[in-house]
Design a protein around this motif. Sequence first.
Motif, PDB file in Angstrom:
ATOM      1  N   TRP A  25       0.842  -1.207   0.000  1.00 29.57           N
ATOM      2  CA  TRP A  25       0.000   0.000   0.000  1.00 29.57           C
ATOM      3  C   TRP A  25       0.872   1.250   0.000  1.00 29.57           C
ATOM      4  O   TRP A  25       0.652   2.179  -0.768  1.00 29.57           O
ATOM      5  N   MET A  26       1.899   1.246   0.864  1.00 24.57           N
ATOM      6  CA  MET A  26       2.784   2.409   0.950  1.00 24.57           C
ATOM      7  C   MET A  26       3.531   2.632  -0.359  1.00 24.57           C
ATOM      8  O   MET A  26       3.713   3.779  -0.786  1.00 24.57           O
ATOM      9  N   MET A 103      -3.939   8.082   6.250  1.00 21.01           N
ATOM     10  CA  MET A 103      -3.485   7.386   5.030  1.00 21.01           C
ATOM     11  C   MET A 103      -4.682   7.007   4.155  1.00 21.01           C
ATOM     12  O   MET A 103      -4.625   7.129   2.933  1.00 21.01           O
ATOM     13  N   PRO A 136       2.146  10.916   2.764  1.00 23.61           N
ATOM     14  CA  PRO A 136       2.331   9.556   3.283  1.00 23.61           C
ATOM     15  C   PRO A 136       3.660   9.374   4.001  1.00 23.61           C
ATOM     16  O   PRO A 136       3.753   8.560   4.931  1.00 23.61           O
ATOM     17  N   THR A 137       4.677  10.135   3.607  1.00 26.03           N
ATOM     18  CA  THR A 137       5.975  10.031   4.289  1.00 26.03           C
ATOM     19  C   THR A 137       5.846  10.480   5.740  1.00 26.03           C
ATOM     20  O   THR A 137       6.310   9.787   6.656  1.00 26.03           O
ATOM     21  N   MET A 140       3.827   7.954   7.699  1.00 29.60           N
ATOM     22  CA  MET A 140       4.622   6.747   7.929  1.00 29.60           C
ATOM     23  C   MET A 140       5.611   6.945   9.071  1.00 29.60           C
ATOM     24  O   MET A 140       5.780   6.063   9.914  1.00 29.60           O
TER      25      MET A 140
END
Length: 151
Positions: A25-26, A103, A136-137, A140
Amino acid sequence: MDLTDWMYTLYPYAKSLHIMAVLSWMAGLFYLPRLFVYHVEQAVKVPETGPVFLTMEQKLMKVIMRPAMHTAWLAGLFIVFTPGMIDWSYIWPWTKGACVIGMTLFHTWLVWRIKDFEAGRNRLTGRQFRMANEVPTLLMVVIVISVIFKF
């Protein structure tokens, strides 16, 4: 064997599946905005590339990202509901959960951007997609720190 015993037995499998799904996903969450950058910047120069980028974006979403997100969520919920695995008195499960929701919202925003490209109404620039790629970074980083340090 009762339900709790069954869940404990399946826990390592669910955790492994969760990690693999999150990785997939990432990868998509990192790559799709980059495809959007190329789509915006190259389709102006070579109009024939627009449909090619759109096909790549759609397949990335449908074949990799969407199934990976659903699998990550299902395996993650199995982990959450396995008795005694999460100590809810700590902050980390709450920060992780909030970031996972973030996310998911970002994923949904990417779906909307694909729909914009499909309809020919994208208004975002390559620079804006590059900036969006940082979302997203950041999420995460918070998730990994939360899970590893368990504050």
